[in-house]
Structure formats: C-alpha cells, structure tokens
Design an enzyme around this catalytic site. Structure first.
Site, mmCIF file in Angstrom:
data_model
loop_
_atom_site.group_PDB
_atom_site.id
_atom_site.type_symbol
_atom_site.label_atom_id
_atom_site.label_comp_id
_atom_site.label_asym_id
_atom_site.label_seq_id
_atom_site.Cartn_x
_atom_site.Cartn_y
_atom_site.Cartn_z
ATOM 1 N N CYS A 1 0.718 -1.000 -0.272
ATOM 2 C CA CYS A 1 -0.311 -0.121 0.040
ATOM 3 C C CYS A 1 1.284 1.201 0.283
ATOM 4 C CB CYS A 1 -1.333 -0.174 1.015
ATOM 5 S SG CYS A 1 -2.782 1.237 0.919
ATOM 6 N N HIS B 1 -3.041 -5.178 1.830
ATOM 7 C CA HIS B 1 -2.749 -5.340 2.857
ATOM 8 C C HIS B 1 -2.449 -7.100 3.707
ATOM 9 C CE1 HIS B 1 -2.205 -1.359 4.570
ATOM 10 N NE2 HIS B 1 -2.708 -0.685 3.909
ATOM 11 N N GLU C 1 -1.043 -8.161 5.867
ATOM 12 C CA GLU C 1 -0.633 -8.068 7.781
ATOM 13 C C GLU C 1 -1.845 -8.610 8.400
ATOM 14 O OE1 GLU C 1 -0.681 -6.014 5.502
ATOM 15 O OE2 GLU C 1 -1.032 -4.076 6.907
#
Ligand code: GLN
Length: 198
Positions: free
Chosen positions: A86, A179, A181
C-alpha cells in the site's frame, strides 16, 4: 550448505509510522527474525525489508529527515529483498500521481500509481485475489485507501482486480496495493521469507 542466517532470515520492517507491528507478527509467525528500521544503521545485515502501509507522504518525509532514504534506495537497488504494501508501494514507485508536490520517494519500482486511486466511495474493500505462485485458494485482499496502479513497465503482474494490477514483482521486489498483514493468511509473508532467505 546454507549459512545459518539464511534459514531464519533477518527482515527489517520500516517503522516510521503506519502498520508495521502487524508485519512484525506475520513475519515472525512465518519463520523470520525481525528488526524495526528507524535509522540508517538499522539496515546493516538485513536479508529483506518490509515497507508497510500508512501514509506515504509522512513516511517519505520521515525517511528524508532520518537520513534513511538514500541508504535504503542503495540497499534495495543492490538486491535487498523488499515487500512493499500500500503506502510502501507508493514510496517505491517510479511515478506518483496525487502525491505531495515535494514527495520524493525511492523511485525504484517500474510502475506509476495514483494515490487513493480507488476513490473515496470505496475507501476500503475486500476482494478475493488469484495470485501467481500462491496456488489453490484465493487470497483475501484488504484494500484501504489503496493506490491504483496506472502503468506498469518491466514488472511481472502477479495479481489483478477488475483488470488493474494489484500485485507486482520486479526482481527481488514484491509490491502489493493491499494489506496481507491484516488477514490471518500468511502465504505472502511465507513466500517473502523464502525469497529473503534465497
Ligand atoms: N493512501 C495512503 C497513502 O497515500 C496509503 C493507504 C494505506 O497504506 N493503507 O499513503
């Protein structure tokens, strides 16, 4: 035989601001050692680095202020394995549209991006992505005020959403609009840990 370091690679996570703690957790679960990177000396001895999501303008400004921008650019251009997500993708991109006038990023990844290019009405969304090399099941792509990839040069596009590139690879760099994570899915982090160890 491989050196011990490579079996459990040391991966730095750029910790200027943004979503770095989540990457640390995902990398450690994926078998890496980690180090927060806040100053040029933190780059010493790394096998890989993660440029997290957050706010690319702030991140770039802080990297300039701490003197990290130039040594980081040198390390990545010399082959440091890099996972950019990102805002991290924006920081790495060759061209940025709708950045700040004085936003000088790393300029190493051969793509052009538009900041917040998915528009306000769809600030955040989730999409199932088919990612080259991950096999089988789709990957849950979490997009938060994501950059839109508007042009690609000499990169391999490894995932698309509605026809637009959302994941690219260029040598030892992997860059994502979304994302990983923030999901429980560790496949991309595991692949990155393997890349950093190789
Ligand atoms: N819109 C942010 C930027 O321009 C990126 C958002 C994110 O990292 N989730 O940096």
């Amino acid at each position: 035989m491989r050196p011990a370091r490579a079996r459990r690679p040391l991966i730095g996570v750029l910790a200027m601001q943004g979503a770095f703690a989540e990457h640390v957790r995902a990398l450690e679960k994926s078998g890496a050692r980690t180090r927060l990177v806040r100053a040029p000396e933190d780059l010493e001895g790394l096998d890989g680095i993660v440029l997290p999501g957050g706010e690319s303008t702030t991140m770039t400004m802080l990297m300039e202020r701490t003197g990290l921008l130039k040594p980081l650019r040198r390390a990545i251009s010399h082959g440091l394995a890099t996972l950019a997500t990102c805002a991290g993708m924006i920081v790495l991109a060759r061209d940025v549209v709708d950045g700040m006038a004085d936003q000088h990023g790393l300029g190493l990844l051969d793509i052009g991006v538009r900041r917040n290019g998915y528009g306000r009405q769809v600030d955040s969304f989730e999409a199932a992505l088919d990612i080259t090399g991950l096999g089988g099941k789709s990957f849950p792509g979490v997009f938060i005020r994501a950059p839109l990839v508007e042009s690609t040069g000499s990169v391999e596009v490894i995932a698309r959403h509605n026809g637009d590139a959302v994941a690219v690879r260029q040598g030892r760099i992997v860059a994502l609009c979304f994302h990983p994570e923030l999901t429980g899915d560790l496949r991309l982090h595991r692949e990155f840990v393997k890349l950093a160890a190789s």
